[in-house]
Motif scaffolding. Structure first.
Motif, PDB file in Angstrom:
ATOM      1  N   ARG A 267       0.835  -1.141  -0.046  1.00 49.59           N
ATOM      2  CA  ARG A 267      -0.112   0.311  -0.147  1.00 49.59           C
ATOM      3  C   ARG A 267       0.765   1.148  -0.077  1.00 49.59           C
ATOM      4  N   ARG A 268       2.152   1.118  -0.349  1.00 46.97           N
ATOM      5  CA  ARG A 268       2.863   2.289  -0.408  1.00 46.97           C
ATOM      6  C   ARG A 268       3.443   2.569  -2.047  1.00 46.97           C
ATOM      7  N   ARG A 269       3.971   3.810  -2.194  1.00 50.16           N
ATOM      8  CA  ARG A 269       4.460   3.981  -3.631  1.00 50.16           C
ATOM      9  C   ARG A 269       5.521   3.133  -3.736  1.00 50.16           C
ATOM     10  N   ARG A 272       8.892   5.155  -3.225  1.00 52.65           N
ATOM     11  CA  ARG A 272       9.446   5.462  -1.988  1.00 52.65           C
ATOM     12  C   ARG A 272       9.891   4.045  -1.554  1.00 52.65           C
ATOM     13  N   VAL A 273       9.262   2.952  -1.716  1.00 48.82           N
ATOM     14  CA  VAL A 273       9.689   1.710  -0.944  1.00 48.82           C
ATOM     15  C   VAL A 273      11.217   1.558  -1.638  1.00 48.82           C
ATOM     16  N   GLN A 397       1.670   3.673  -7.643  1.00 51.48           N
ATOM     17  CA  GLN A 397       0.861   3.211  -6.679  1.00 51.48           C
ATOM     18  C   GLN A 397      -0.599   2.630  -7.015  1.00 51.48           C
TER      19      GLN A 397
END
Length: 419
Positions: A267-269, A272-273, A397
């Motif tokens: 559930r994260r971009r 960004r991960v 996302q």
């Protein structure tokens, strides 16, 4: 999908069965010397670099399953002949067949996962693939280590024969797979191989991802068995048993953390991960720096060095459900095979260059080695953030997109609430 995952596990098991013992087999058991053994390892990389550009085109035109079956038969022939080879020429030829077959398996299996999954299930499917690959490598290496005997050539012949049998068993399993129909290149006349590569290179996001991928593999996988291990032995005074514990910590972290991490990253971009992985790996290199350059006890140095490999494993577990699905979502319809092969080619380049650069540095230039790869890890975070600025919501996302239908390789519709 279950059959594909079985295929991933079997292929990884076959690799783990023989690769750790290849150098000893060629140099000592066959008595061909260190030079020939080193050349064999180089042949694996060269074979992969030669076949991967053609593999992408073949997957696009014929589909991933026929290409996978051809790769498996090629690898089986290479493995069996390698176990029987007694001269440098036959060993090198066998290694070329085995290396080429193994290289093509990766993008073919990845494309099969893409074709058999949806945007909802793709991250979990690739996480499962990575989990089974590491499990297969670990189990294969463990069993293979109990079978080999450096005083008996027949034990290695048996080892390579079992590897060939694994590949042939995988052929049988894969022939039962019924792939869903996906567009092929012959259905779109007028396109050429040159045009498909031009189209790929014209996809700015994919080019950025390939650059990011090169840095990822160069700074991590390219150092595991070369620079980082040499640094641990020479700078930190790590024993061979402690080095084995570090490698076990890496695999153990992946196996334990994979599906826990998956819940966090789903559930994260994606970018960004990946940026977070760069920061985690920067901490890992700081721990390695303490192990070799600090003034702590031998026990503290060993603990820091083992934690370095464990932190690398945590980052790998975060990347597995992130990078491969992103490659798939950047590919235009019917081009997933080409994009997967291109990314696999980038990985092979990084794995070829990484040891060549990191090995000598890790053995003799201890402080520059740590600083260099600390900066590379921070560079991963910078490149990931820059990549995120050029991706659509559906690519970076997908969970937040109202529609799960992603326009791959183009401009996906951005939901009103994200505008």
């Amino acid at each position: 999908m279950r059959r594909i995952h079985v295929g991933n596990a079997l292929s990884a098991f076959g690799l783990g069965f023989t690769v750790p013992y290849l150098y000893v087999y060629v140099a000592q058991v066959r008595g061909l010397g260190a030079m020939t053994a080193g050349t064999v390892l180089a042949v694996f990389a060269v074979a992969a670099l030669i076949v991967l550009p053609f593999a992408g085109r073949a997957i696009v035109r014929r589909g991933p399953l026929p290409v996978l079956l051809a790769a498996l038969v090629t690898a089986a022939v290479g493995a069996l002949s390698l176990g029987l080879a007694g001269s440098a020429v036959t060993v090198l030829g066998s290694a070329a067949l085995l290396g080429a077959g193994q290289a093509v398996m990766q993008p073919a299996l990845a494309t099969m996962i893409v074709d058999c999954s949806t945007a909802d299930t793709r991250s979990r499917a690739f996480a499962m693939q990575f989990f089974l690959q590491n499990l297969g490598l670990g189990v294969g290496g463990l069993i293979g280590g109990h079978l080999v005997d450096t005083t008996r050539v027949s034990s290695f012949t048996l080892l390579f024969a079992i590897e060939a049998a694994m590949f042939l068993l995988l052929v049988v399993v894969m022939t039962t797979v019924r792939m869903p129909h996906s567009p092929r290149f012959e259905e779109a006349p007028g396109r050429s191989a040159k045009g498909s590569w031009k189209q790929l290179l014209g996809n700015r996001a994919m080019v950025q991802l390939c650059v990011l991928g090169f840095v990822l593999f160069f700074a991590c996988y390219g150092q595991f068995e070369s620079g980082l291990s040499a640094y641990g032995v020479e700078a930190a005074g790590i024993s061979t048993s402690a080095l084995g514990s570090a490698l076990a910590a890496n695999t153990g972290m992946i196996v334990i953390a994979q599906f826990v991490v998956l819940r966090f990253v789903e559930r994260r971009r994606r970018t960004r991960v990946i940026a977070a992985v760069g920061l985690i790996w920067a901490v890992a290199w700081l721990a390695a720096g303490y192990a070799g350059l600090g003034h702590g006890s031998r026990e503290m140095a060993t603990a820091a060095f083992v934690s370095t490999y464990a932190l690398f494993g945590l980052g790998e577990a975060m990347l597995s459900p992130t990078v491969a699905p992103l490659v798939a979502d950047l590919a235009p319809e019917g081009m997933a095979g080409q994009y997967n092969s291109a990314f696999a080619l980038v990985k092979q380049l990084a794995l070829a260059v990484g040891p060549a650069v990191g090995g000598p540095m890790g053995a003799s230039l201890h402080a520059p080695y740590i600083v260099t790869f600390l900066l590379f890890s921070l560079g991963i975070s910078v490149l990931a953030v820059r990549l995120g600025r050029g991706l659509t919501v559906a690519q970076d996302q997908p969970w937040s997109a109202r529609s799960r239908v992603v326009t791959r390789g183009g401009t996906a519709p951005i939901p009103a609430e994200a505008s």
